[in-house]
Design an enzyme around this catalytic site. Sequence first.
Site, PDB file in Angstrom:
ATOM      1  N   GLU A  91       0.804  -1.207   0.000  1.00  0.00           N
ATOM      2  CA  GLU A  91       0.000   0.000   0.000  1.00  0.00           C
ATOM      3  C   GLU A  91       0.846   1.271   0.000  1.00  0.00           C
ATOM      4  O   GLU A  91       1.990   1.286   0.440  1.00  0.00           O
ATOM      5  CB  GLU A  91      -0.935  -0.005   1.196  1.00  0.00           C
ATOM      6  CG  GLU A  91      -0.215  -0.118   2.515  1.00  0.00           C
ATOM      7  CD  GLU A  91      -1.184  -0.444   3.653  1.00  0.00           C
ATOM      8  OE1 GLU A  91      -1.815  -1.515   3.576  1.00  0.00           O
ATOM      9  OE2 GLU A  91      -1.286   0.360   4.569  1.00  0.00           O
ATOM     10  N   CYS A 112       3.407   8.288   0.980  1.00  0.00           N
ATOM     11  CA  CYS A 112       4.052   7.345   1.887  1.00  0.00           C
ATOM     12  C   CYS A 112       4.106   6.002   1.164  1.00  0.00           C
ATOM     13  O   CYS A 112       3.069   5.483   0.749  1.00  0.00           O
ATOM     14  CB  CYS A 112       3.191   7.262   3.148  1.00  0.00           C
ATOM     15  SG  CYS A 112       3.691   5.977   4.289  1.00  0.00           S
ATOM     16  N   CYS A 119       6.809  -7.480   6.968  1.00  0.00           N
ATOM     17  CA  CYS A 119       8.033  -6.991   7.600  1.00  0.00           C
ATOM     18  C   CYS A 119       8.549  -8.060   8.556  1.00  0.00           C
ATOM     19  O   CYS A 119       7.776  -8.719   9.243  1.00  0.00           O
ATOM     20  CB  CYS A 119       7.762  -5.699   8.367  1.00  0.00           C
ATOM     21  SG  CYS A 119       9.261  -5.018   9.112  1.00  0.00           S
ATOM     22  N   CYS A 123       7.693  -5.642  15.228  1.00  0.00           N
ATOM     23  CA  CYS A 123       7.401  -4.746  16.349  1.00  0.00           C
ATOM     24  C   CYS A 123       6.001  -5.105  16.859  1.00  0.00           C
ATOM     25  O   CYS A 123       5.092  -5.349  16.073  1.00  0.00           O
ATOM     26  CB  CYS A 123       7.464  -3.287  15.905  1.00  0.00           C
ATOM     27  SG  CYS A 123       9.082  -2.865  15.236  1.00  0.00           S
ATOM     28  N   CYS A 126       2.655  -3.259  15.566  1.00  0.00           N
ATOM     29  CA  CYS A 126       2.542  -2.865  14.156  1.00  0.00           C
ATOM     30  C   CYS A 126       1.838  -3.914  13.308  1.00  0.00           C
ATOM     31  O   CYS A 126       2.144  -5.105  13.401  1.00  0.00           O
ATOM     32  CB  CYS A 126       3.943  -2.596  13.618  1.00  0.00           C
ATOM     33  SG  CYS A 126       3.965  -2.211  11.858  1.00  0.00           S
ATOM     34  N   GLY A 166       7.093  -2.427   5.612  1.00  0.00           N
ATOM     35  CA  GLY A 166       8.446  -2.945   5.462  1.00  0.00           C
ATOM     36  C   GLY A 166       9.511  -2.065   6.081  1.00  0.00           C
ATOM     37  O   GLY A 166       9.254  -0.941   6.508  1.00  0.00           O
ATOM     38  N   GLU A 167      10.695  -2.610   6.124  1.00  0.00           N
ATOM     39  CA  GLU A 167      11.848  -1.901   6.692  1.00  0.00           C
ATOM     40  C   GLU A 167      12.773  -1.546   5.512  1.00  0.00           C
ATOM     41  O   GLU A 167      13.476  -2.426   4.994  1.00  0.00           O
ATOM     42  CB  GLU A 167      12.525  -2.838   7.712  1.00  0.00           C
ATOM     43  CG  GLU A 167      13.835  -2.368   8.278  1.00  0.00           C
ATOM     44  CD  GLU A 167      13.836  -0.947   8.818  1.00  0.00           C
ATOM     45  OE1 GLU A 167      13.092  -0.637   9.757  1.00  0.00           O
ATOM     46  OE2 GLU A 167      14.599  -0.127   8.272  1.00  0.00           O
ATOM     47  N   SER A 198      12.388   6.109   6.954  1.00  0.00           N
ATOM     48  CA  SER A 198      12.187   5.781   8.364  1.00  0.00           C
ATOM     49  C   SER A 198      12.720   4.373   8.629  1.00  0.00           C
ATOM     50  O   SER A 198      12.511   3.469   7.829  1.00  0.00           O
ATOM     51  CB  SER A 198      10.688   5.840   8.674  1.00  0.00           C
ATOM     52  OG  SER A 198      10.446   5.448  10.000  1.00  0.00           O
ATOM     53  N   SER A 221      12.259   5.318  14.091  1.00  0.00           N
ATOM     54  CA  SER A 221      11.109   4.883  14.885  1.00  0.00           C
ATOM     55  C   SER A 221      11.638   4.529  16.264  1.00  0.00           C
ATOM     56  O   SER A 221      12.062   3.404  16.494  1.00  0.00           O
ATOM     57  CB  SER A 221      10.452   3.653  14.242  1.00  0.00           C
ATOM     58  OG  SER A 221       9.817   4.023  13.060  1.00  0.00           O
ATOM     59  N   LEU A 222      11.599   5.487  17.159  1.00  0.00           N
ATOM     60  CA  LEU A 222      12.221   5.255  18.469  1.00  0.00           C
ATOM     61  C   LEU A 222      11.258   4.518  19.396  1.00  0.00           C
ATOM     62  O   LEU A 222      11.528   3.420  19.851  1.00  0.00           O
ATOM     63  CB  LEU A 222      12.669   6.589  19.075  1.00  0.00           C
ATOM     64  CG  LEU A 222      13.679   6.440  20.194  1.00  0.00           C
ATOM     65  CD1 LEU A 222      15.013   5.964  19.663  1.00  0.00           C
ATOM     66  CD2 LEU A 222      13.860   7.743  20.957  1.00  0.00           C
ATOM     67  N   HIS A 223      10.139   5.164  19.685  1.00  0.00           N
ATOM     68  CA  HIS A 223       9.024   4.524  20.397  1.00  0.00           C
ATOM     69  C   HIS A 223       9.324   4.038  21.814  1.00  0.00           C
ATOM     70  O   HIS A 223       8.480   3.420  22.463  1.00  0.00           O
ATOM     71  CB  HIS A 223       8.418   3.365  19.599  1.00  0.00           C
ATOM     72  CG  HIS A 223       8.071   3.692  18.180  1.00  0.00           C
ATOM     73  ND1 HIS A 223       7.789   4.962  17.742  1.00  0.00           N
ATOM     74  CD2 HIS A 223       7.970   2.904  17.088  1.00  0.00           C
ATOM     75  CE1 HIS A 223       7.526   4.933  16.439  1.00  0.00           C
ATOM     76  NE2 HIS A 223       7.630   3.702  16.019  1.00  0.00           N
ATOM     77  N   ASN A 297      -2.435   4.228  16.748  1.00  0.00           N
ATOM     78  CA  ASN A 297      -3.685   3.780  16.112  1.00  0.00           C
ATOM     79  C   ASN A 297      -3.912   2.327  16.445  1.00  0.00           C
ATOM     80  O   ASN A 297      -3.061   1.486  16.110  1.00  0.00           O
ATOM     81  CB  ASN A 297      -3.545   3.874  14.594  1.00  0.00           C
ATOM     82  CG  ASN A 297      -3.854   5.251  14.119  1.00  0.00           C
ATOM     83  OD1 ASN A 297      -4.981   5.713  14.230  1.00  0.00           O
ATOM     84  ND2 ASN A 297      -2.834   5.917  13.607  1.00  0.00           N
ATOM     85  N   CYS A 340       0.128   2.108   7.955  1.00  0.00           N
ATOM     86  CA  CYS A 340       1.213   1.142   7.965  1.00  0.00           C
ATOM     87  C   CYS A 340       0.698  -0.290   8.045  1.00  0.00           C
ATOM     88  O   CYS A 340       0.449  -0.804   9.122  1.00  0.00           O
ATOM     89  CB  CYS A 340       2.141   1.460   9.142  1.00  0.00           C
ATOM     90  SG  CYS A 340       3.569   0.394   9.228  1.00  0.00           S
TER      91      CYS A 340
HETATM   92  N1  SAH Z   1       9.950  -0.126   9.235  1.00  0.00           N
HETATM   93  C1  SAH Z   1      10.213   1.251   9.219  1.00  0.00           C
HETATM   94  C2  SAH Z   1       9.368   1.992   8.214  1.00  0.00           C
HETATM   95  C3  SAH Z   1       7.886   1.946   8.506  1.00  0.00           C
HETATM   96  S1  SAH Z   1       7.446   3.498   9.079  1.00  0.00           S
HETATM   97  C4  SAH Z   1      10.031   1.831  10.610  1.00  0.00           C
HETATM   98  O1  SAH Z   1       9.508   1.148  11.456  1.00  0.00           O
HETATM   99  O2  SAH Z   1      10.447   2.955  10.814  1.00  0.00           O
HETATM  100  C5  SAH Z   1       5.926   3.249   9.805  1.00  0.00           C
HETATM  101  C6  SAH Z   1       5.826   4.031  11.086  1.00  0.00           C
HETATM  102  O3  SAH Z   1       4.529   3.805  11.654  1.00  0.00           O
HETATM  103  C7  SAH Z   1       6.814   3.546  12.096  1.00  0.00           C
HETATM  104  O4  SAH Z   1       7.274   4.631  12.855  1.00  0.00           O
HETATM  105  C8  SAH Z   1       5.968   2.629  12.933  1.00  0.00           C
HETATM  106  O5  SAH Z   1       6.526   2.404  14.176  1.00  0.00           O
HETATM  107  C9  SAH Z   1       4.664   3.352  12.977  1.00  0.00           C
HETATM  108  N2  SAH Z   1       3.507   2.522  13.320  1.00  0.00           N
HETATM  109  C10 SAH Z   1       3.356   1.211  13.126  1.00  0.00           C
HETATM  110  N3  SAH Z   1       2.149   0.809  13.573  1.00  0.00           N
HETATM  111  C11 SAH Z   1       1.535   1.913  14.035  1.00  0.00           C
HETATM  112  C12 SAH Z   1       0.255   2.154  14.642  1.00  0.00           C
HETATM  113  N4  SAH Z   1      -0.598   1.182  14.785  1.00  0.00           N
HETATM  114  N5  SAH Z   1      -0.037   3.408  15.013  1.00  0.00           N
HETATM  115  C13 SAH Z   1       0.841   4.410  14.826  1.00  0.00           C
HETATM  116  N6  SAH Z   1       2.041   4.244  14.276  1.00  0.00           N
HETATM  117  C14 SAH Z   1       2.394   3.009  13.887  1.00  0.00           C
HETATM  118 FE1  SF4 Z   2       8.448  -3.440  10.553  1.00  0.00          FE
HETATM  119 FE2  SF4 Z   2       8.574  -0.801  10.983  1.00  0.00          FE
HETATM  120 FE3  SF4 Z   2       6.325  -2.195  11.554  1.00  0.00          FE
HETATM  121 FE4  SF4 Z   2       8.507  -2.522  13.044  1.00  0.00          FE
HETATM  122  S1  SF4 Z   2       7.303  -0.652  12.816  1.00  0.00           S
HETATM  123  S2  SF4 Z   2       7.185  -4.173  12.251  1.00  0.00           S
HETATM  124  S3  SF4 Z   2      10.121  -2.335  11.536  1.00  0.00           S
HETATM  125  S4  SF4 Z   2       7.206  -1.847   9.540  1.00  0.00           S
END
Ligand code: SAH
Ligand code: SF4
Length: 361
Positions: A91, A112, A119, A123, A126, A166-167, A198, A221-223, A297, A340
């Site tokens: 997507e 985007c 992936c 995480c 996600c 994806g990453e 990212s 993506s620190l989180h 989300n 995502c």
């Molecule tokens: N894999 C890479 C690129 C994907 S970016 C990465 O993780 O950075 C997608 C972004 O959306 C990331 O920052 C991810 O952590 C965030 N994300 C994933 N699931 C989400 C959700 N349910 N709500 C908000 N952000 C989310």
């Molecule tokens: Fe993959 Fe990024 Fe989602 Fe983590 S946040 S599962 S690295 S797409």
Amino acid sequence: MKRSIKALTLEEFSEAMGNLGQPKYRAAQVFRWIYEKRKDRFEDMSDLPAPLREILNEEFSITRLETVRTIGSKDTTQKFLFELHDGQSVESVLIPASPALYGDAADRRTLCISTQVGCAYGCKFCASGLDGWKRNLDASEIVEQILAAERISGEKVNNLVFMGMGEPLANFDNFMQALRIINAPWGVGIGARRITVSTSGLVPQIRKLADEPMQIRLAISLHGATDEVRDRIMPVNKKYPLQELLEACTYFSSKKKQKVTFEYILINEINDGLDQATALVKHARLLNVKVNLIPYNSVEGLPWKRPSITRQDAFHDILKRQGIQATIRREKGHDIAAACGQLRLQNLKDKDLQSDQACIN
Ligand code: SAH
Ligand code: SF4
């Protein structure tokens, strides 16, 4: 096997033309048809000699992505679900200008895009990782997401974020090849400063990207602001712990002379406490980064929730009071991350739904 033309740089295609006994200037001519005039059939390239068009047809393919679903309308966020040649889907999301979000550019249209099907990084919060990793996208499939989104929406994309499924840095070579094509004046022509990648924190690849000449932007993506929290929600942290990640960010910003961005999803009671805010302030100050706070989300089937507005504000306030450049992404429809993997997931769940039933565009 025909070579996919949208996976080639102009230089590579010129060389291929040379090998076929053709003058090299023909390569630029073909690329103008593809990237300027957006033609996807050699037959339509009227200034090429007929025998050459035949040779091109035998040797090369001009692939297109077809949409399975489009959700949204012109002035809101549009999500596209594309079917790939092997039946997999990815997507992309087109986000219209939002001066409130970006301040400087009312005419910004951000796309985007995805770099993998699924992936591997898993995480915990996600949707993209829920179903595991299926495969890498090739460079043409990455590039085509932009061309297809422009074709469908009639809009010109002028800002690009690799924040879809994806990453990106785990598909490094195809990602870099796609970037060359996207960035080039003979290709899609999006300036490097308007492209953000990212990553969840692949340290060696961040360093490798820093050594590339292109001035692309980096978001992490620190989180979580401690190993304890990141370990719990992002398995990648076990391989590349926080300190190594922060050092790689410093390396990147010193090589590129630009600020890195931290993306920080706020998940209720998981990473939104005072201890995390305090630790985040420390890292953000030391590295001089910008922080993007994103209310989580919910994903169907996962237990995580977004914090109340009060909790979100409290977290944001701590950062602001400490002088950290922090924004909170709250507008409906502008939540890039909402896309995502979620549209694909939904589609996998109700496969038998007619695609035009879901399309409200
Ligand atoms: N894999 C890479 C690129 C994907 S970016 C990465 O993780 O950075 C997608 C972004 O959306 C990331 O920052 C991810 O952590 C965030 N994300 C994933 N699931 C989400 C959700 N349910 N709500 C908000 N952000 C989310
Ligand atoms: Fe993959 Fe990024 Fe989602 Fe983590 S946040 S599962 S690295 S797409």
